[in-house]
Design a protein around this motif. Sequence first.
Motif, short mmCIF file in Angstrom:
data_model
loop_
_atom_site.label_atom_id
_atom_site.label_comp_id
_atom_site.label_asym_id
_atom_site.label_seq_id
_atom_site.Cartn_x
_atom_site.Cartn_y
_atom_site.Cartn_z
N SER A 123 0.79 -1.03 0.02
CA SER A 123 -0.08 0.02 -0.04
C SER A 123 0.81 1.33 -0.03
N ALA A 124 -0.11 2.38 -0.37
CA ALA A 124 0.72 3.80 -0.27
C ALA A 124 -0.06 4.56 0.62
N THR A 125 0.43 5.15 1.73
CA THR A 125 -0.44 5.83 2.60
C THR A 125 0.19 7.35 2.79
N ALA A 126 -0.63 8.50 3.07
CA ALA A 126 -0.36 9.64 3.32
C ALA A 126 -0.85 9.98 4.90
N GLU A 127 -0.06 10.83 5.84
CA GLU A 127 -0.43 11.12 6.85
C GLU A 127 -0.50 12.53 6.87
N TRP A 128 -1.81 13.01 7.63
CA TRP A 128 -1.74 14.46 7.86
C TRP A 128 -2.35 14.80 9.00
N LYS A 129 -1.44 15.30 9.84
CA LYS A 129 -1.66 15.48 11.38
C LYS A 129 -2.00 14.15 11.76
N GLN A 130 -3.06 13.73 12.19
CA GLN A 130 -3.46 12.44 12.79
C GLN A 130 -4.29 11.68 12.01
N PHE A 131 -4.53 12.26 10.66
CA PHE A 131 -5.58 11.58 9.70
C PHE A 131 -4.68 10.66 8.79
N VAL A 132 -5.01 9.70 8.29
CA VAL A 132 -4.60 8.53 7.44
C VAL A 132 -5.44 8.45 6.27
N PHE A 133 -4.57 8.34 5.05
CA PHE A 133 -5.49 7.91 3.96
C PHE A 133 -4.44 6.83 3.21
N SER A 134 -5.21 5.73 2.68
CA SER A 134 -4.07 4.81 2.01
C SER A 134 -4.95 4.04 0.96
N LEU A 135 -4.16 3.73 0.07
CA LEU A 135 -4.63 2.92 -1.29
C LEU A 135 -3.66 1.67 -1.38
N GLY A 136 -4.01 0.43 -1.69
CA GLY A 136 -3.42 -0.65 -1.78
C GLY A 136 -4.02 -1.75 -2.53
N TYR A 137 -3.27 -2.85 -2.35
CA TYR A 137 -3.85 -3.99 -3.12
C TYR A 137 -3.16 -5.38 -2.31
N GLU A 138 -3.93 -6.37 -2.39
CA GLU A 138 -3.36 -7.73 -1.93
C GLU A 138 -3.86 -8.56 -2.74
N PHE A 139 -3.02 -9.76 -2.90
CA PHE A 139 -3.38 -10.90 -3.45
C PHE A 139 -2.91 -12.29 -2.82
N GLY A 140 -3.79 -13.26 -3.00
CA GLY A 140 -3.63 -14.47 -2.35
C GLY A 140 -2.65 -15.45 -3.14
N PHE A 141 -2.02 -16.40 -2.45
CA PHE A 141 -1.17 -17.35 -2.91
C PHE A 141 -1.71 -18.76 -3.11
N VAL A 142 -2.83 -18.72 -2.08
CA VAL A 142 -3.50 -19.94 -1.85
C VAL A 142 -4.68 -20.52 -2.64
N ASN A 143 -4.77 -21.58 -3.19
CA ASN A 143 -5.93 -21.97 -3.86
C ASN A 143 -7.23 -22.14 -2.87
#
Length: 225
Positions: free
Chosen positions: A169-189
Amino acid sequence: MKKLFFALVGVAMVASSAVAQNYEKNLYGVRAGLNVSNASMSGFDFNSRVGFHVAGVYQRLLMETHPLYLETGLQISQKGFKADFWADKETANPLYLEIPIMVNYKFNIKDVVTLYPSIGFYYALGVSGKSKYEYMDTEEFEGESYSEKSDLFGANGVMKRSDFGMRFSATAEWKQFVFSLGYEFGFVNVAKIAAGGNPESNEDALSSWGKLKTGNFFLSVGYNF
């Protein structure tokens, strides 16, 4: 020269100590947001499904002189997919209890905003979810559609409970607020049997339908305490 050398070393040590004090050792926060999840299987096209996630996050400083953090926590995440199998359709909405383990390195931009990439792994345990299967039975229902629902992770469910994969993911923090965008992918069948299949034909279903793996884009907003 020796005095100058030791003086410079002393200044560097003081500066290093001062920098280290600027990094918080323990960070706690909450996150919530949107999932756009999907699945992949050789020979089939799946459609995305919208879900949600809520999480508690903990970050631990790994180095006193650099903002390198270990990030983990506990997350509830709704994922899923939609699939068309010729005249048949299936919709799945699994709900997972998820534990990520990641590392991130923080870049402070003029003391206004902090940006950081994160990379690591996750383990997900399926706790609930339904599968809706719609199919056309021309012999019994004379061309009419028929649908049935079942537990995704039940005895006759189509998915395994455990999933494991990679997350970034990529995250931006401003003061105590957080904004994230990301991706996850599984290895398992995660396919236990073919969608809509018979548990008794498990081996044939897996060999003919291939491996089912998960994927998920996520967008989060949060707050650090």
